[in-house]
Design a protein around this motif. Sequence first.
Motif, PDB file in Angstrom:
ATOM      1  N   HIS A 232       0.945  -1.398   0.006  1.00  0.00           N
ATOM      2  CA  HIS A 232      -0.108   0.189  -0.076  1.00  0.00           C
ATOM      3  C   HIS A 232       0.870   1.331  -0.073  1.00  0.00           C
ATOM      4  O   HIS A 232       0.747   2.197   0.693  1.00  0.00           O
ATOM      5  CB  HIS A 232      -0.844   0.238   1.106  1.00  0.00           C
ATOM      6  CG  HIS A 232      -2.278   0.813   1.046  1.00  0.00           C
ATOM      7  ND1 HIS A 232      -2.800   1.831   1.643  1.00  0.00           N
ATOM      8  CD2 HIS A 232      -3.147   0.421  -0.187  1.00  0.00           C
ATOM      9  CE1 HIS A 232      -3.847   2.275   0.957  1.00  0.00           C
ATOM     10  NE2 HIS A 232      -4.383   1.401   0.054  1.00  0.00           N
ATOM     11  N   LEU A 303     -13.293   6.233  15.546  1.00  0.00           N
ATOM     12  CA  LEU A 303     -14.177   5.225  15.134  1.00  0.00           C
ATOM     13  C   LEU A 303     -13.046   4.260  14.259  1.00  0.00           C
ATOM     14  O   LEU A 303     -12.606   4.700  13.171  1.00  0.00           O
ATOM     15  CB  LEU A 303     -15.144   5.708  14.080  1.00  0.00           C
ATOM     16  CG  LEU A 303     -16.647   5.108  13.972  1.00  0.00           C
ATOM     17  CD1 LEU A 303     -17.292   4.953  15.312  1.00  0.00           C
ATOM     18  CD2 LEU A 303     -17.379   5.721  13.017  1.00  0.00           C
ATOM     19  N   GLY A 305     -11.342   1.623  12.058  1.00  0.00           N
ATOM     20  CA  GLY A 305     -11.742   1.273  10.641  1.00  0.00           C
ATOM     21  C   GLY A 305     -12.175   2.199   9.939  1.00  0.00           C
ATOM     22  O   GLY A 305     -12.537   2.215   8.715  1.00  0.00           O
ATOM     23  N   HIS A 308      -8.546   7.363   6.459  1.00  0.00           N
ATOM     24  CA  HIS A 308      -7.350   7.004   5.964  1.00  0.00           C
ATOM     25  C   HIS A 308      -6.554   8.177   5.409  1.00  0.00           C
ATOM     26  O   HIS A 308      -7.369   9.162   4.917  1.00  0.00           O
ATOM     27  CB  HIS A 308      -7.767   6.271   4.854  1.00  0.00           C
ATOM     28  CG  HIS A 308      -6.567   5.296   4.235  1.00  0.00           C
ATOM     29  ND1 HIS A 308      -5.442   5.829   3.419  1.00  0.00           N
ATOM     30  CD2 HIS A 308      -6.174   3.985   4.622  1.00  0.00           C
ATOM     31  CE1 HIS A 308      -4.657   4.819   3.367  1.00  0.00           C
ATOM     32  NE2 HIS A 308      -4.964   3.657   3.862  1.00  0.00           N
ATOM     33  N   ARG A 309      -5.211   8.147   5.898  1.00  0.00           N
ATOM     34  CA  ARG A 309      -4.586   9.343   5.260  1.00  0.00           C
ATOM     35  C   ARG A 309      -4.555   9.529   3.926  1.00  0.00           C
ATOM     36  O   ARG A 309      -4.478  10.687   3.416  1.00  0.00           O
ATOM     37  CB  ARG A 309      -2.913   8.968   5.698  1.00  0.00           C
ATOM     38  CG  ARG A 309      -1.850   9.937   5.035  1.00  0.00           C
ATOM     39  CD  ARG A 309      -2.144  11.402   5.688  1.00  0.00           C
ATOM     40  NE  ARG A 309      -2.381  11.496   6.980  1.00  0.00           N
ATOM     41  CZ  ARG A 309      -0.982  11.394   7.583  1.00  0.00           C
ATOM     42  NH1 ARG A 309       0.152  10.914   7.189  1.00  0.00           N
ATOM     43  NH2 ARG A 309      -1.131  11.449   9.069  1.00  0.00           N
ATOM     44  N   ARG A 317     -10.390  -1.573  -1.181  1.00  0.00           N
ATOM     45  CA  ARG A 317     -10.402  -2.841  -0.483  1.00  0.00           C
ATOM     46  C   ARG A 317     -11.374  -3.195   0.532  1.00  0.00           C
ATOM     47  O   ARG A 317     -11.854  -4.219   0.681  1.00  0.00           O
ATOM     48  CB  ARG A 317      -8.853  -3.096   0.194  1.00  0.00           C
ATOM     49  CG  ARG A 317      -7.618  -2.609  -0.680  1.00  0.00           C
ATOM     50  CD  ARG A 317      -6.448  -2.217   0.267  1.00  0.00           C
ATOM     51  NE  ARG A 317      -6.938  -1.256   1.105  1.00  0.00           N
ATOM     52  CZ  ARG A 317      -5.694  -0.807   2.060  1.00  0.00           C
ATOM     53  NH1 ARG A 317      -4.657  -1.284   2.424  1.00  0.00           N
ATOM     54  NH2 ARG A 317      -6.129   0.348   2.747  1.00  0.00           N
ATOM     55  N   ARG A 391       1.211  -8.532   4.066  1.00  0.00           N
ATOM     56  CA  ARG A 391       1.903  -7.501   3.965  1.00  0.00           C
ATOM     57  C   ARG A 391       3.599  -7.558   3.958  1.00  0.00           C
ATOM     58  O   ARG A 391       4.275  -6.720   3.387  1.00  0.00           O
ATOM     59  CB  ARG A 391       1.860  -6.439   5.160  1.00  0.00           C
ATOM     60  CG  ARG A 391       2.385  -4.979   4.877  1.00  0.00           C
ATOM     61  CD  ARG A 391       2.030  -4.308   3.492  1.00  0.00           C
ATOM     62  NE  ARG A 391       0.735  -3.940   3.166  1.00  0.00           N
ATOM     63  CZ  ARG A 391       0.147  -3.113   3.474  1.00  0.00           C
ATOM     64  NH1 ARG A 391       0.544  -2.150   4.258  1.00  0.00           N
ATOM     65  NH2 ARG A 391      -1.239  -2.983   3.084  1.00  0.00           N
TER      66      ARG A 391
HETATM   67  C1  SDX Z   1      -4.224   0.931   7.809  1.00  0.00           C
HETATM   68  O1  SDX Z   1      -1.139   4.184   5.324  1.00  0.00           O
HETATM   69  C2  SDX Z   1      -1.773   2.863   4.874  1.00  0.00           C
HETATM   70  O2  SDX Z   1      -1.953   3.010   3.688  1.00  0.00           O
HETATM   71  C3  SDX Z   1      -2.400   2.126   5.845  1.00  0.00           C
HETATM   72  C4  SDX Z   1      -3.203   0.902   5.520  1.00  0.00           C
HETATM   73  C5  SDX Z   1      -2.311  -0.039   4.879  1.00  0.00           C
HETATM   74  O3  SDX Z   1      -2.735  -0.739   3.828  1.00  0.00           O
HETATM   75  O4  SDX Z   1      -0.918  -0.096   4.822  1.00  0.00           O
HETATM   76  O5  SDX Z   1      -4.257   1.428   4.581  1.00  0.00           O
HETATM   77  C6  SDX Z   1      -3.892   0.152   6.674  1.00  0.00           C
HETATM   78  O6  SDX Z   1      -3.597   1.222   8.663  1.00  0.00           O
HETATM   79  C7  SDX Z   1      -5.696   1.666   7.574  1.00  0.00           C
HETATM   80  C8  SDX Z   1      -6.030   2.695   8.541  1.00  0.00           C
HETATM   81  C9  SDX Z   1      -6.475   1.775   9.878  1.00  0.00           C
HETATM   82  N1  SDX Z   1      -6.661   2.524  11.153  1.00  0.00           N
HETATM   83  C10 SDX Z   1      -7.963   2.983  11.891  1.00  0.00           C
HETATM   84  O7  SDX Z   1      -8.801   2.568  11.247  1.00  0.00           O
HETATM   85  C11 SDX Z   1      -7.720   3.854  12.751  1.00  0.00           C
HETATM   86  C12 SDX Z   1      -8.943   4.914  12.847  1.00  0.00           C
HETATM   87  N2  SDX Z   1      -8.351   5.978  11.921  1.00  0.00           N
HETATM   88  C13 SDX Z   1      -7.655   6.923  12.265  1.00  0.00           C
HETATM   89  O8  SDX Z   1      -6.717   6.879  13.385  1.00  0.00           O
HETATM   90  C14 SDX Z   1      -7.290   7.744  11.167  1.00  0.00           C
HETATM   91  O9  SDX Z   1      -8.123   8.075  10.187  1.00  0.00           O
HETATM   92  C15 SDX Z   1      -5.802   7.524  10.457  1.00  0.00           C
HETATM   93  C16 SDX Z   1      -4.948   7.335  11.540  1.00  0.00           C
HETATM   94  C17 SDX Z   1      -6.202   6.258   9.435  1.00  0.00           C
HETATM   95  C18 SDX Z   1      -5.387   8.559   9.283  1.00  0.00           C
HETATM   96  O10 SDX Z   1      -5.022   9.619  10.148  1.00  0.00           O
HETATM   97  P1  SDX Z   1      -4.574  11.048   9.530  1.00  0.00           P
HETATM   98  O11 SDX Z   1      -4.700  11.136   8.112  1.00  0.00           O
HETATM   99  O12 SDX Z   1      -3.566  11.803  10.388  1.00  0.00           O
HETATM  100  O13 SDX Z   1      -6.207  11.844   9.743  1.00  0.00           O
HETATM  101  P2  SDX Z   1      -6.312  12.990  10.815  1.00  0.00           P
HETATM  102  O14 SDX Z   1      -6.071  12.412  12.063  1.00  0.00           O
HETATM  103  O15 SDX Z   1      -5.414  14.115  10.291  1.00  0.00           O
HETATM  104  O16 SDX Z   1      -7.928  13.161  10.834  1.00  0.00           O
HETATM  105  C19 SDX Z   1      -8.357  14.197   9.859  1.00  0.00           C
HETATM  106  C20 SDX Z   1      -9.536  14.570  10.934  1.00  0.00           C
HETATM  107  C21 SDX Z   1      -9.309  14.993  12.138  1.00  0.00           C
HETATM  108  O17 SDX Z   1     -10.395  15.870  12.679  1.00  0.00           O
HETATM  109  P3  SDX Z   1     -10.126  17.355  12.492  1.00  0.00           P
HETATM  110  O18 SDX Z   1      -8.754  17.503  13.504  1.00  0.00           O
HETATM  111  O19 SDX Z   1      -9.947  17.764  11.276  1.00  0.00           O
HETATM  112  O20 SDX Z   1     -11.244  18.055  13.333  1.00  0.00           O
HETATM  113  O21 SDX Z   1     -10.399  13.453  10.777  1.00  0.00           O
HETATM  114  C22 SDX Z   1     -10.615  12.943  11.963  1.00  0.00           C
HETATM  115  C23 SDX Z   1      -9.282  13.594  13.033  1.00  0.00           C
HETATM  116  O22 SDX Z   1      -9.738  13.755  14.115  1.00  0.00           O
HETATM  117  N3  SDX Z   1     -10.649  11.656  12.031  1.00  0.00           N
HETATM  118  C24 SDX Z   1     -11.618  10.788  12.684  1.00  0.00           C
HETATM  119  C25 SDX Z   1     -10.985   9.609  12.439  1.00  0.00           C
HETATM  120  N4  SDX Z   1      -9.849   9.585  11.531  1.00  0.00           N
HETATM  121  C26 SDX Z   1      -9.846  10.781  11.388  1.00  0.00           C
HETATM  122  N5  SDX Z   1     -12.512  10.977  13.610  1.00  0.00           N
HETATM  123  C27 SDX Z   1     -13.077   9.962  14.136  1.00  0.00           C
HETATM  124  N6  SDX Z   1     -12.803   8.731  13.861  1.00  0.00           N
HETATM  125  C28 SDX Z   1     -11.716   8.397  13.039  1.00  0.00           C
HETATM  126  N7  SDX Z   1     -11.532   7.216  12.888  1.00  0.00           N
END
Ligand code: SDX
Length: 431
Positions: A232, A303, A305, A308-309, A317, A391
């Motif tokens: 990825h 939340l 799942g 995503h960055r 997927r 992976r």
């Molecule tokens: C994987 O990088 C990859 O490609 C990873 C992956 C791979 O195949 O290798 O795809 C696999 O790791 C998928 C991601 C799995 N993680 C989760 O599901 C954990 C929950 N998701 C979050 O922790 C978050 O969305 C991330 C870590 C995935 C992304 O973080 P970012 O890009 O740093 O996003 P951010 O923290 O800057 O969020 C932007 C906004 C923020 O709010 P504001 O400050 O703008 O008000 O969105 C909010 C965040 O608070 N936000 C969420 C959220 N994810 C982002 N709010 C609530 N629930 C969430 N899950």
Amino acid sequence: MSKDSVTIIDNLSGRQIELPLKRGTHGPAAIDIGRFYRELGYFTYDPGFLSTASCQSKLTFIDGDKGILLYGGYPIEQLAEKSSFLEVAYLMLYGKLPAPEQLNNFKKIITHHSMLNESLKSFFRGFYHDAHPMAIMVGVVGSLSAFYHDSTDINNPQHREIAAHRMIAKMTSIAAASYKHSIGEPQVYPDNSLSYTGNLLNMMFSVPCEEYHVDPVAEKALDLIFILHIDHEQNASTSTVRLAGSSGANPFACIASGIAALWGPAHGGANEAVLNMLKEIGDIKNIPSYIARAKDKQDPFRLMGFGHRVYKNYDPRARIIRKMCHEVLEKLGADNDPLFELALRLEEIALNDDYFIERKLYPNVDFYSGLIYKALGIPSNMFTVMFAIARTVGWVAQWMEMIAEKDQRIGRPRQLYVGPAQRDYVPIDQR
Ligand code: SDX
């Protein structure tokens, strides 16, 4: 002034420099800032690497806005429907889909590397019975370099290839042995007559006292989920593998560092965290309070799942796994799993909530995968281990690509120092 460049003007000094643009096959061009510090005296600042390309790669492409994922140029939807895990593994290692003979030969090589050195058995016994399987994986994979001195010369392409084959093959045996240790059952040797995922299921679930037959539905489901998790781009764990590899560390140590990075709940640990979150929510009536918590900046709850960055659209997927969830749970007779209903409802509510819509937060690959693993009888503490097995193909492919780069050099980011200004030591009797 070339069209393929950008001009940076320093308003403080009036100096300006022209930086070249590097264009790829797909996706945005990149500004080559290699001369930036030398010519302007500034660092660039991008914690989390939101706008920074750390390398160039031929392996995988993601268009986060359109929800596109390509492995070696092939759309993930086509590979998921028509290919197999080991065929895609071959594509990632060699840059092309294999001819029939090449695929058969590759399968034989991987199959015949799946056994572990017998002395590793005592290594597993050294872990406490309730050690998290990911903790065991990090330790055991890191120790492999102690066994394979014949494939750690990273400058030898044959050594790199053997190490890659060994890693892909042995991850299943190490994962299964980690699981068996955690449930107090004897390790099961690989069975060379089985497929890659059939062998994994057999090593995890067979016991010496009775026949075990691999369920073809489970075997196929695992193969498909593994395809979706192969690579990825420069995600956190892959970037960790590349950075470790850039120092010349041996491939086994690099993959161990990737496993460690994957374990975090913000990354590969999310699939286990999703299931724990669904169990904690427990009932559809509790969803609104958890959605409220996810939106509350004072509450660390997110939340799992979701979001995503890179994907600011539905993770392709997740779309494939969501569809597969219905089919697999029905075939395995687990389609009445209340957690699946809860996940569907949670998704529906979140996708219609302004907070998630404005931030383009969609379900990612981890939102549904755990429900399938659970239906296959895999415990939640093994979910990220499953992710790590798949992976490993991406990690070794990215590591091989980095090592083979002609101008490969150690990765060493700079920083913005915000600590105390230089000061003199104060003897303790004057403090
Ligand atoms: C994987 O990088 C990859 O490609 C990873 C992956 C791979 O195949 O290798 O795809 C696999 O790791 C998928 C991601 C799995 N993680 C989760 O599901 C954990 C929950 N998701 C979050 O922790 C978050 O969305 C991330 C870590 C995935 C992304 O973080 P970012 O890009 O740093 O996003 P951010 O923290 O800057 O969020 C932007 C906004 C923020 O709010 P504001 O400050 O703008 O008000 O969105 C909010 C965040 O608070 N936000 C969420 C959220 N994810 C982002 N709010 C609530 N629930 C969430 N899950």
